[in-house]
Write an enzyme that holds these catalytic residues in place. Structure first.
Site, PDB file in Angstrom:
ATOM      1  N   CYS A  33      10.874   1.779   9.630  1.00  0.00           N
ATOM      2  CA  CYS A  33       9.898   2.806   9.262  1.00  0.00           C
ATOM      3  C   CYS A  33       9.430   2.622   7.823  1.00  0.00           C
ATOM      4  O   CYS A  33      10.207   2.232   6.947  1.00  0.00           O
ATOM      5  CB  CYS A  33      10.507   4.197   9.421  1.00  0.00           C
ATOM      6  N   CYS A  41     -19.617   2.754  -6.889  1.00  0.00           N
ATOM      7  CA  CYS A  41     -21.049   2.682  -6.558  1.00  0.00           C
ATOM      8  C   CYS A  41     -21.246   2.351  -5.088  1.00  0.00           C
ATOM      9  O   CYS A  41     -21.877   1.349  -4.731  1.00  0.00           O
ATOM     10  CB  CYS A  41     -21.729   1.632  -7.438  1.00  0.00           C
ATOM     11  N   TYR A  87       1.026   3.596   1.919  1.00  0.00           N
ATOM     12  CA  TYR A  87      -0.292   3.024   2.249  1.00  0.00           C
ATOM     13  C   TYR A  87      -1.421   3.693   1.459  1.00  0.00           C
ATOM     14  O   TYR A  87      -2.475   4.000   2.007  1.00  0.00           O
ATOM     15  CB  TYR A  87      -0.555   3.121   3.747  1.00  0.00           C
ATOM     16  N   ARG A  97       5.848   4.495   6.509  1.00  0.00           N
ATOM     17  CA  ARG A  97       5.093   5.720   6.245  1.00  0.00           C
ATOM     18  C   ARG A  97       5.960   6.975   6.392  1.00  0.00           C
ATOM     19  O   ARG A  97       5.926   7.872   5.544  1.00  0.00           O
ATOM     20  CB  ARG A  97       3.918   5.790   7.225  1.00  0.00           C
TER      21      ARG A  97
END
Length: 414
Positions: free
Chosen positions: A269, A346, A375, A271
């Site tokens: 694992c 931009c 992430y 995240r």
């Protein structure tokens, strides 16, 4: 006021520049991961998927808590070894070069995840050059179907990951010719960001049944199944996360009733372990309206925090009001409106949340994006337009200090 907000107030008082920072609560990280790992049943191991966040303080906090690190490059192997030279490392990912495979062999990684028949042949050839026995798992891209859709699919559809399930017989014939590659088991990582605990058990059941079938068909002796990560984070409802206690309760019964006694299940694992410890904090530079949409322009943007753009979602945030106003003219304030939060780049794609209702927002307030410990900075294009990088702040109450990356530690209280 939370400890994060207190630190942010200290930072604002120390500088007249617009604030932009990642804040990581290492106390929370330690408590969360300790709780997750301690509940796993016997014969289950938790590895940390370093790709989620490989910052040194994160790795140092996690190294004593997890079984090892899962890496996907030589650079990550080196980061793991810098933190702990003896910590178990498992090495995966498509497109490994000869240099990477040799470095993995020299570094004595615990396992290499083989992604193709060509990679298997190259690994056998390279291992033969140094007369090293290399333990591997075959990563299999299953055909599916899988229980309940998740955010990302790595299998069951055309992707670059793993060995096509239909080609397994050819791979097994090649493996039988290998003298230096030793099969330990299989690696499955088919779905990512799975939020439903019973359905995740159903996914593991599919993995185990497939492995049992192949053990019988090819007369194999294996000891490990890497069942991947894939346990998700609910960014749209932070109070409704994956139910880990329910999952481990079901997992305990599953291990006792369906997993052979000599097999271990490996979880990798990322995240799920680190997301909740992080915050991306940015100051509102401007409020403006164009063609009927209201924009909050903030210091920073997706070059710091690419996750919302990558996943095309509104990332959850809170507004922290700052009352100080240094200008001699009126301060723009909006109340009861929907705001689109954008950065300094931009490009119209520099959006972190679109048309989110807020009670009040002012130029000079802080926006605190939550669950940014995974992430986020790690996948962002940091140097686009050459804007300054955000500060990285590491909070740890045990030492009554917070540290700013590249700068001395400072005392703090809360």
């Amino acid at each position: 006021m939370s400890k994060v907000e207190e630190i942010l107030m200290q930072l604002k008082q120390a500088s007249d520049q617009p604030l932009c920072a990642y804040v990581y609560d290492l106390d929370h990280l330690h408590a969360h991961v300790s709780g997750v790992v301690s509940q796993l049943p016997e014969r289950c191991e938790m590895y940390y998927a370093m790709k989620a966040n490989s910052e040194r303080p994160i790795l140092e906090e996690l190294a004593p808590l997890v079984q090892g690190f899962e890496v996907a490059s030589v650079g990550e192997v080196k980061k793991a070894r810098e933190v702990d030279r003896r910590i178990p490392v498992i090495f995966g990912g498509p497109g490994k070069t000869d240099e990477e495979l040799m470095e993995a062999i020299r570094s004595q990684v615990e396992l290499i995840h083989v992604e193709s028949i060509h990679e298997l042949r190259r690994l056998e050839y390279l291992a033969s050059q140094v007369k090293a026995i290399v333990p591997v798992l075959l990563r299999i891209n299953l055909a599916g179907p899988f229980p309940e859709a998740a955010t990302l699919h790595m299998a069951g559809r055309p992707t670059q990951f793993g060995i096509n399930e239909r080609e397994l017989a050819v791979v097994m014939a090649q493996l039988a010719l290998c003298r230096y590659v030793r099969l330990e088991g299989f690696h499955f990582h088919s779905l990512s960001n799975h939020l439903h605990a019973p359905n995740h058990i159903a996914l593991l059941r599919m993995y185990v049944q497939k492995a049992k079938q192949w053990v019988e068909e090819y007369q194999l002796e294996i000891s490990r199944l890497n069942v991947g990560g894939g346990i998700g984070v609910n960014y749209q409802a932070l109070q409704e996360q994956f139910d880990w206690p329910v999952f481990v309760s079901l997992l305990r019964d599953f291990m006792e009733g369906e997993v052979p006694e000599n097999w271990k299940l490996m979880f990798e694992c990322g995240r799920y372990l680190t997301a909740s410890c992080g915050y991306y904090v940015t100051e509102v530079l401007d409020l403006k309206e164009n063609h009927g949409e209201r924009y909050a322009v903030v210091r920073g943007g997706t070059h710091h925090f690419r996750l919302p753009s990558s996943w095309q979602h509104n990332h959850p945030f809170e507004i922290m009001p700052l009352d100080e106003w240094k200008y001699p003219f009126a301060r723009t304030t909006w109340e009861g409106v929907a705001v689109t939060v954008v950065g300094q780049l931009c490009t119209p794609k520099d959006v972190m949340a679109r048309q989110v209702p807020v009670d009040r927002i002012r130029i000079g307030d802080l926006i605190i994006f939550q669950y940014t410990g995974a992430y986020s900075w790690s996948i962002s294009h940091h140097d686009f337009l050459s804007h300054p990088h955000p500060d990285h702040i590491w909070l740890r109450s045990a030492t009554n200090k917070w540290s700013l990356t590249g700068k001395v530690e400072k005392e703090w209280t809360y």
